[in-house]
Design an enzyme around this catalytic site. Structure first.
Site, PDB file in Angstrom:
ATOM      1  N   CYS A   1       0.783  -1.204   0.063  1.00  0.00           N
ATOM      2  CA  CYS A   1       0.022  -0.074  -0.082  1.00  0.00           C
ATOM      3  C   CYS A   1       0.742   1.470   0.042  1.00  0.00           C
ATOM      4  O   CYS A   1       0.555   2.046  -0.778  1.00  0.00           O
ATOM      5  CB  CYS A   1      -1.028   0.120   1.202  1.00  0.00           C
ATOM      6  SG  CYS A   1      -2.330  -1.245   1.145  1.00  0.00           S
ATOM      7  N   THR A   2       2.069   1.416   0.794  1.00  0.00           N
ATOM      8  CA  THR A   2       2.827   2.476   0.705  1.00  0.00           C
ATOM      9  C   THR A   2       3.371   2.639  -0.369  1.00  0.00           C
ATOM     10  O   THR A   2       3.518   3.646  -1.055  1.00  0.00           O
ATOM     11  CB  THR A   2       3.976   2.254   1.896  1.00  0.00           C
ATOM     12  OG1 THR A   2       3.408   2.060   3.032  1.00  0.00           O
ATOM     13  CG2 THR A   2       4.963   3.244   1.801  1.00  0.00           C
TER      14      THR A   2
END
Length: 155
Positions: free
Chosen positions: A49-50
């Site tokens: 996600c990052t």
């Protein structure tokens, strides 16, 4: 897995009201008149996600040039999203779908009941509130962020 089918091109985008990292409510219907990318992701602080949000951040100029606002949505609480935004320097709106838990993700057919989080789903909504492009990935499958930039031609 999700109970509701995800909206596809030509469908009206389900409305939602979610708090941002300051607790300020953001309602999708209030953004009519501008295009919006509704970008669901599972968890703040996770590696994939990052990385995905980092790629969106790197392409922010292209989204802004196309007049597209980004609303990144997860089931994380507001405080976790705020800490993540500050640690990573994200300039996109991060919205919390924490309570009622996953209500927006459910409306978009991307809530995974088994794990309690949103799947990786992206919905490009035009200025009239109509979905013009979408993609939903299986659990654990990373999105192709170049396809998001190419989809800007749809609005």
């Amino acid at each position: 897995m999700p109970e509701v089918p995800s909206p596809v091109a030509g469908d009206p985008a389900p409305d939602f009201t979610l708090p941002d990292t300051h607790g300020t409510p953001t309602q999708l219907a209030d953004l009519r008149g501008e295009a919006v990318l509704v970008f669901f992701f599972p968890f703040a602080f996770s590696g994939t996600c990052t990385s995905e949000l980092g790629e969106i951040q790197e392409s922010l100029d292209e989204f802004e040039a196309a007049g597209v606002r980004i609303l990144a949505v997860s089931t994380d609480p507001v405080f976790a999203l705020k800490a993540w935004q500050e640690s990573e320097g994200f300039d996109v709106d991060l919205l919390s779908d924490f309570w009622p838990h996953g209500a927006a993700a459910r409306a978009y057919g991307v809530f995974d009941d088994a794990s309690g989080h949103a799947l990786r789903g992206s919905f490009l909504v035009d200025a009239d509130g109509i979905v013009r492009w979408s993609v939903v990935n299986r659990r654990g499958q990373r999105r192709d962020l170049d396809s998001h930039v190419r989809a800007l031609a749809e609005v």
